[in-house]
Design a protein around this motif. Structure first.
Motif, PDB file in Angstrom:
ATOM      1  N   ASP A   1       0.905  -1.197  -0.045  1.00 24.78           N
ATOM      2  CA  ASP A   1       0.022  -0.007   0.000  1.00 24.78           C
ATOM      3  C   ASP A   1       1.033   1.196  -0.096  1.00 24.78           C
ATOM      4  N   ARG A   2       0.557   2.415  -0.957  1.00 25.00           N
ATOM      5  CA  ARG A   2       1.648   3.524  -0.860  1.00 25.00           C
ATOM      6  C   ARG A   2       1.509   4.389   0.561  1.00 25.00           C
ATOM      7  N   PHE A   3       0.617   4.161   1.430  1.00 28.60           N
ATOM      8  CA  PHE A   3       0.576   4.774   2.498  1.00 28.60           C
ATOM      9  C   PHE A   3       0.947   4.218   3.759  1.00 28.60           C
ATOM     10  N   ARG A   4       1.140   3.131   3.850  1.00 25.86           N
ATOM     11  CA  ARG A   4       1.275   2.389   5.195  1.00 25.86           C
ATOM     12  C   ARG A   4       1.915   0.837   4.960  1.00 25.86           C
ATOM     13  N   TYR A   5       2.694   0.253   5.514  1.00 28.37           N
ATOM     14  CA  TYR A   5       3.090  -0.997   5.443  1.00 28.37           C
ATOM     15  C   TYR A   5       2.113  -1.859   5.826  1.00 28.37           C
ATOM     16  N   THR A   6       2.032  -3.294   5.033  1.00 31.14           N
ATOM     17  CA  THR A   6       0.822  -4.006   4.925  1.00 31.14           C
ATOM     18  C   THR A   6       1.347  -5.405   5.722  1.00 31.14           C
ATOM     19  N   ARG A   7       0.292  -5.971   6.276  1.00 33.19           N
ATOM     20  CA  ARG A   7       0.405  -7.465   6.883  1.00 33.19           C
ATOM     21  C   ARG A   7      -0.283  -8.275   6.203  1.00 33.19           C
ATOM     22  N   ASN A   8       0.358  -9.203   5.527  1.00 34.11           N
ATOM     23  CA  ASN A   8      -0.273 -10.287   4.632  1.00 34.11           C
ATOM     24  C   ASN A   8      -0.130 -11.726   5.147  1.00 34.11           C
ATOM     25  N   LEU A   9      -1.328 -12.329   5.469  1.00 34.54           N
ATOM     26  CA  LEU A   9      -1.438 -13.543   6.215  1.00 34.54           C
ATOM     27  C   LEU A   9      -0.867 -14.659   5.011  1.00 34.54           C
ATOM     28  N   VAL A  10       0.024 -15.207   5.479  1.00 31.04           N
ATOM     29  CA  VAL A  10       0.669 -16.600   4.655  1.00 31.04           C
ATOM     30  C   VAL A  10      -0.009 -17.918   5.280  1.00 31.04           C
ATOM     31  N   ASP A  11       0.066 -18.065   6.471  1.00 33.76           N
ATOM     32  CA  ASP A  11      -0.337 -19.454   7.199  1.00 33.76           C
ATOM     33  C   ASP A  11      -0.828 -19.175   8.543  1.00 33.76           C
ATOM     34  N   SER A  12      -1.892 -20.081   8.909  1.00 36.32           N
ATOM     35  CA  SER A  12      -2.400 -19.401  10.284  1.00 36.32           C
ATOM     36  C   SER A  12      -1.905 -20.672  11.206  1.00 36.32           C
ATOM     37  N   GLY A  13      -1.168 -21.652  10.781  1.00 43.84           N
ATOM     38  CA  GLY A  13      -0.556 -22.592  11.640  1.00 43.84           C
ATOM     39  C   GLY A  13      -1.417 -23.455  12.509  1.00 43.84           C
ATOM     40  N   ASN A  14      -2.511 -23.733  12.035  1.00 43.61           N
ATOM     41  CA  ASN A  14      -3.678 -24.508  12.874  1.00 43.61           C
ATOM     42  C   ASN A  14      -4.029 -23.505  14.268  1.00 43.61           C
ATOM     43  N   GLY A  15      -3.875 -22.350  14.145  1.00 40.03           N
ATOM     44  CA  GLY A  15      -4.055 -21.518  15.271  1.00 40.03           C
ATOM     45  C   GLY A  15      -3.067 -21.224  16.289  1.00 40.03           C
ATOM     46  N   LYS A  16      -1.933 -21.846  16.113  1.00 38.79           N
ATOM     47  CA  LYS A  16      -0.559 -21.802  17.142  1.00 38.79           C
ATOM     48  C   LYS A  16       0.226 -20.848  16.577  1.00 38.79           C
ATOM     49  N   TYR A  17      -0.010 -20.412  15.322  1.00 42.16           N
ATOM     50  CA  TYR A  17       1.178 -19.289  14.951  1.00 42.16           C
ATOM     51  C   TYR A  17       0.361 -18.679  13.710  1.00 42.16           C
ATOM     52  N   ASN A  18       0.931 -17.197  13.562  1.00 39.78           N
ATOM     53  CA  ASN A  18       0.525 -16.673  12.235  1.00 39.78           C
ATOM     54  C   ASN A  18       1.881 -16.483  11.662  1.00 39.78           C
TER      55      ASN A  18
END
Length: 186
Positions: free
Chosen positions: A49-66
């Motif tokens: 995004d040109r205005f701010r950094y972005t957080r893009n989820l790749v894997d949710s690790g079965n709820g144990k990690y992002n």
């Protein structure tokens, strides 16, 4: 120690590691280090995004990690923040980031935050922080207006964290959101 040759293999190995309730910080850091950045592996998750950094989820690790890709445009940076009692691993995939670490404020909302160290993270370098170590801020330090891309692993995942005013130490709660999930814009 398995040799990790691509992002999908890293995800497979992380799922095995997090199948247990014990987190071996050194082993996870070795796994993250063993993966060498290959843009073909992660390009579909890299949304800027040109205005701010972005957080893009790749894997949710079965709820144990992002596991997520953070994309930092020219001049983008995070606020000073904690990690809600989670482990935070960060690996550089493209460009450079500057990590600045801070002490926790002593509770007085009128004192400037105390810096305890900083470093530049280059391609394929990995760092680790948790709330016992301190707080940090991350800023794109790439040359020539290049976008930076970093791979972050937070375990356990969290939805809120604390952000801090650098001049006063005042803290407030911030909701954590994703710009995209699994390669699709949210």
């Amino acid at each position: 120690m398995p040799v990790v040759t691509n992002l999908e293999q890293l995800i497979e190995e992380l799922r095995i590691v997090f199948d247990s309730d014990q987190v071996d910080i050194d082993y996870v850091k070795e796994l993250m280090t063993s993966y060498k950045s290959n843009k073909e592996d992660w390009a579909k998750y890299a949304m800027f995004d040109r205005f701010r950094y972005t957080r893009n989820l790749v894997d949710s690790g079965n709820g144990k990690y992002n596991l997520m890709l953070l994309c930092w445009g020219d001049g983008h940076g995070s606020a000073i923040h904690d990690h809600a009692n989670s482990h935070c691993f960060m690996k550089m995939l493209q460009g450079k980031l500057k990590e600045v670490r801070y002490e926790w404020p002593d509770g007085e909302d009128s004192e400037e935050m105390v810096e305890i160290g900083s470093k530049i993270l280059d391609l394929n370098e990995v760092c680790y922080i948790n709330d016992k170590i301190g707080l940090h801020r991350v800023v794109n330090a790439s040359d020539n207006c290049q976008g930076a891309v970093s791979l972050h692993l937070y375990c356990p995942p969290y939805e809120k964290c604390l952000v801090f005013n650098e001049k006063t130490g005042q803290r407030s709660s911030a909701q954590v959101t994703f710009w995209s999930k699994y390669g699709s814009r949210t």
